[in-house]
Scaffold this active site. Structure first.
Site, short mmCIF file in Angstrom:
data_model
loop_
_atom_site.label_atom_id
_atom_site.label_comp_id
_atom_site.label_asym_id
_atom_site.label_seq_id
_atom_site.Cartn_x
_atom_site.Cartn_y
_atom_site.Cartn_z
N TYR A 89 -0.97 -2.44 -2.00
CA TYR A 89 -0.85 -3.86 -1.70
C TYR A 89 -0.80 -4.11 -0.20
O TYR A 89 -0.42 -3.23 0.58
CB TYR A 89 0.41 -4.47 -2.34
CG TYR A 89 1.69 -3.99 -1.71
CD1 TYR A 89 2.26 -4.68 -0.64
CD2 TYR A 89 2.31 -2.83 -2.15
CE1 TYR A 89 3.43 -4.24 -0.04
CE2 TYR A 89 3.47 -2.38 -1.56
CZ TYR A 89 4.03 -3.08 -0.50
OH TYR A 89 5.18 -2.62 0.11
N PHE B 17 3.30 -8.77 6.58
CA PHE B 17 4.70 -8.35 6.62
C PHE B 17 4.91 -6.98 6.00
O PHE B 17 5.93 -6.34 6.24
CB PHE B 17 5.64 -9.39 5.99
CG PHE B 17 5.36 -9.67 4.54
CD1 PHE B 17 5.85 -8.85 3.54
CD2 PHE B 17 4.62 -10.79 4.18
CE1 PHE B 17 5.60 -9.13 2.21
CE2 PHE B 17 4.37 -11.08 2.86
CZ PHE B 17 4.86 -10.25 1.86
N ASP B 18 3.96 -6.49 5.22
CA ASP B 18 4.11 -5.17 4.61
C ASP B 18 2.77 -4.72 4.05
O ASP B 18 1.94 -5.55 3.66
CB ASP B 18 5.15 -5.21 3.49
CG ASP B 18 5.63 -3.83 3.06
OD1 ASP B 18 5.36 -2.84 3.77
OD2 ASP B 18 6.29 -3.75 2.01
N ILE C 169 9.71 -8.83 -7.02
CA ILE C 169 9.80 -10.29 -7.10
C ILE C 169 9.20 -10.79 -8.43
O ILE C 169 8.36 -10.13 -9.05
CB ILE C 169 9.11 -10.96 -5.89
CG1 ILE C 169 7.63 -10.63 -5.82
CG2 ILE C 169 9.84 -10.63 -4.59
CD1 ILE C 169 6.86 -11.42 -4.77
N TYR D 261 10.91 -14.80 -2.57
CA TYR D 261 12.28 -14.60 -2.09
C TYR D 261 13.08 -15.88 -1.96
O TYR D 261 14.24 -15.85 -1.53
CB TYR D 261 12.27 -13.83 -0.77
CG TYR D 261 11.81 -12.41 -0.94
CD1 TYR D 261 12.67 -11.44 -1.44
CD2 TYR D 261 10.51 -12.04 -0.62
CE1 TYR D 261 12.24 -10.13 -1.62
CE2 TYR D 261 10.08 -10.73 -0.80
CZ TYR D 261 10.94 -9.79 -1.30
OH TYR D 261 10.52 -8.50 -1.48
N PHE E 95 -0.38 -11.57 -1.71
CA PHE E 95 -0.53 -10.11 -1.84
C PHE E 95 -1.94 -9.79 -2.32
O PHE E 95 -2.37 -10.33 -3.34
CB PHE E 95 0.45 -9.55 -2.87
CG PHE E 95 1.89 -9.68 -2.49
CD1 PHE E 95 2.51 -8.70 -1.71
CD2 PHE E 95 2.64 -10.77 -2.91
CE1 PHE E 95 3.84 -8.81 -1.38
CE2 PHE E 95 3.98 -10.89 -2.57
CZ PHE E 95 4.58 -9.91 -1.80
#
Length: 108
Positions: free
Chosen positions: A27, A37-38, A57, A83, A100
């Site tokens: 991902y 962010f990731d 999540i 979140y 994502f």
């Protein structure tokens, strides 16, 4: 809104993860402004988790069982399926919609 799924590449159309299955996914997570962010791809290590049991999540718990093995998709998760009002400081601001790009690599 919840979670929207946009297919980029079809999967096998046969093998879908069930609630409680362990899945392996690549991902890349971004905010709506495009800031990443990731990314499991950047780490060159896929992410493995149990799906549908609150380990990730809500957007993932609901969307991943709809993906078939090998499918690539974009999941757009509204804040209540991500979140929420707390965010994930300092990386994800409060009330953020998350995007994502995912690829379902394996169902264990």
């Amino acid at each position: 809104m919840g979670v929207e799924i946009e297919t980029l590449q079809e999967g096998d159309g046969v093998n879908f993860p069930q609630i409680g299955d362990k899945v392996t996914i690549h991902y890349v997570g971004t905010l709506t402004n495009g800031n990443k962010f990731d990314s499991s791809r950047d780490r060159k290590e896929p992410f493995t988790t149990v799906i549908g049991k609150g380990k990730v999540i809500k957007g993932w718990d609901q969307a991943v069982p709809q993906l078939s093995l090998g499918q690539k998709a974009v999941l757009t998760c509204s804040p209540d399926f991500a979140y929420g009002p707390r965010g994930y400081p300092p990386i994800i601001p409060p009330n953020s919609t998350l995007i994502f790009e995912v690829e379902l690599l394996k169902i264990n």
